[in-house]
Design an enzyme around this catalytic site. Structure first.
Site, short mmCIF file in Angstrom:
data_model
loop_
_atom_site.label_atom_id
_atom_site.label_comp_id
_atom_site.label_asym_id
_atom_site.label_seq_id
_atom_site.Cartn_x
_atom_site.Cartn_y
_atom_site.Cartn_z
N HIS A 107 119.71 69.23 53.10
CA HIS A 107 118.46 69.97 53.80
C HIS A 107 117.15 69.64 52.96
CE1 HIS A 107 115.66 71.75 56.64
NE2 HIS A 107 115.63 72.84 55.51
N ARG B 49 107.18 65.48 49.31
CA ARG B 49 106.84 65.10 48.00
C ARG B 49 107.78 63.77 47.76
NH1 ARG B 49 107.91 70.45 48.20
NH2 ARG B 49 110.00 69.76 47.68
N GLN C 134 104.06 75.74 59.59
CA GLN C 134 104.56 75.88 58.41
C GLN C 134 103.78 75.15 57.40
OE1 GLN C 134 108.71 75.15 58.54
NE2 GLN C 134 109.04 75.50 56.33
N TYR D 248 102.16 77.52 54.43
CA TYR D 248 103.35 77.67 53.45
C TYR D 248 103.10 77.84 51.80
CZ TYR D 248 104.66 73.24 51.57
OH TYR D 248 104.77 72.09 50.69
#
Ligand code: MN
Length: 429
Positions: free
Chosen positions: A129, A138, A238, A242
């Site tokens: 994950h 990224r 998010q 975040y």
């Protein structure tokens, strides 16, 4: 199996439904939960057996309906209770006459969250994950350099954790797509990238002494049991909020647990060696032990199902979106407990850890839509022709888990079910 008689696959119960080959709750499982009859009654403590619940007070096994008190007992008391349950529910037990009056049909009760949940911490234990999601954010640096050294986690919020059957409105929030021009203001609206996360919940039993770390050798004595856990996530909220402190409103609007805590005793036959891929660094000594290497992993098969509103109207149970296994996690239960307390942090009875999204090594084993739809770029086509990149209003997500291997009785976790409702009217309007 260390001679634990309660795990003997040949054991049968006088509760007939517990002997059904497909039940999640044979006599070898004996998970704990809280229930009430009707919507108004007092919470009671129970153990699932087949399609029934044994009421622990009515059976004379506990004095009060206090799950936290039961969970806080030491290992010996927990063991003794499991043995009493196993003996008393066994076919031919003299307890049958008295205990048959203490059974309640699961179909006749409302289940609660399994205990009063104090603090909640969510981890990030699936390297699959972490890598897949990291690639989306990224591409050249998917896995951050701390991942193989530190069990990554953040403190979540317990107040909005609900039990299977939970329904919640689509959250509002600020979003700004990564493609928006620099300096442009964010949007404010209902999340359009609402997702689930397939996780397991880990419930803490006995607290540590304030300031005292829990060693790897002691760690599992502080764990009561495991549940399913859905850490609903609003990906668009998010993505904007975040950095630099991590998830906040993208995660704390709802989280759902399954009602039955499956104990580590019941999971004993499904332990596996825990090893890292060749070339990976060994964990630091405080996170390593021979016992953890020999049997730190747990072979729990996991499934995510999606039932859309259209499927529900058509009487369709839903599609299985993915399957994975907890044995593929990069950090074990014991490592999470030990790491969480290494600085002296106090864990308390009823604290909940989420494992983090449990994705497997292959792309189709993603434990979230973010992974399965490639960040929304490749929508999934469902069996009735509908498509999904993220969740729509009316969607019900159902998590399931079970353990199965030759020489052991199959056990399961029941279901963790939750439904997305339409967003509320605009806040502040
Ligand atoms: Mn999570």
């Amino acid at each position: 199996m260390g001679g634990d008689e309660s795990l003997d696959p040949a054991l049968r119960s006088w509760v007939a439904s517990a002997n059904d080959a497909t039940t999640d709750f044979p006599i070898q499982n004996l998970p704990f939960g809280r229930f009430r009859v009707g919507a108004e009654g007092d919470w009671r403590l129970g153990v699932a057996i087949g399609d029934q619940i044994l009421d622990l007070q009515a059976a004379g096994l506990v004095d009060q309906a206090d799950m936290s008190a039961l969970m806080a007992q030491g290992k010996a008391a927990r063991r003794a209770l499991r043995d009493a349950l196993s003996q008393g529910l066994r076919a031919g037990s003299p307890n049958e006459a008295a205990w048959s009056g203490a059974l309640v049909a699961q179909s006749a009760v409302t289940m609660g969250v399994p205990c009063a949940i104090g603090d909640y911490t969510d981890f990030y234990t699936s390297i699959h994950h972490a890598t897949t999601v990291g690639k989306q954010f990224r591409p050249d640096n998917p896995l951050l350099p701390n991942y193989k050294w530190v069990p990554i986690g953040y403190h979540g919020r317990a107040s909005t954790i609900g039990v299977s059957g939970q329904a919640f409105p689509r959250p509002w929030g600020q979003t700004r797509p990564a493609t928006a021009p620099e300096g442009s203001p964010p949007n404010f609206g209902p999340s359009r990238r609402l997702d689930y996360e397939l996780e397991l919940g880990i419930f803490i039993a006995r607290p540590n002494a304030p300031g005292e770390p829990i060693s790897m050798a002691e760690a599992e004595d502080h764990v009561f049991g495991l549940t399913l856990f859905n850490d609903w996530s609003a990906r668009d909220i998010q993505g904007w909020e975040y950095q630099p402190l991590g998830p906040f409103l993208a995660k704390n609007f709802a989280s759902t647990v399954s009602p039955w805590m499956v104990t580590l005793d019941a999971l004993a036959p499904f332990r596996q060696p825990f090893h890292r891929p060749a070339g990976d660094p060994a964990p630091l000594p405080y996170l390593d032990s021979a016992a953890n290497r020999e049997q730190g992993a747990i072979d729990i098969q996991l499934e995510v199902w999606l039932q859309t509103a259209r499927m529900r109207e058509a009487g369709h149970a839903g599609d299985c979106l993915s399957r994975s296994n907890y044995a593929d996690a990069y950090w074990t239960v014991a490592q999470l407990v030990t790491h969480h307390t290494v600085n002296g942090c106090l864990l308390q009875t009823g604290d909940l850890f989420g494992t983090g999204t449990l994705s497997g090594p292959s792309p189709e084993q993603g434990g979230s839509l973010l992974e399965l739809s490639g960040g929304g770029k490749q929508p999934l086509t469902l069996s009735n022709g509908e498509q999904r990149s993220f969740l729509e209003d009316g969607d019900t997500v159902i998590l399931k888990a079970f353990c199965e291997r030759a020489g052991a009785r199959r056990i399961g976790f029941g279901e963790c079910r939750g439904t997305v409702l339409p967003a509320r009217p605009m806040p502040g309007a």
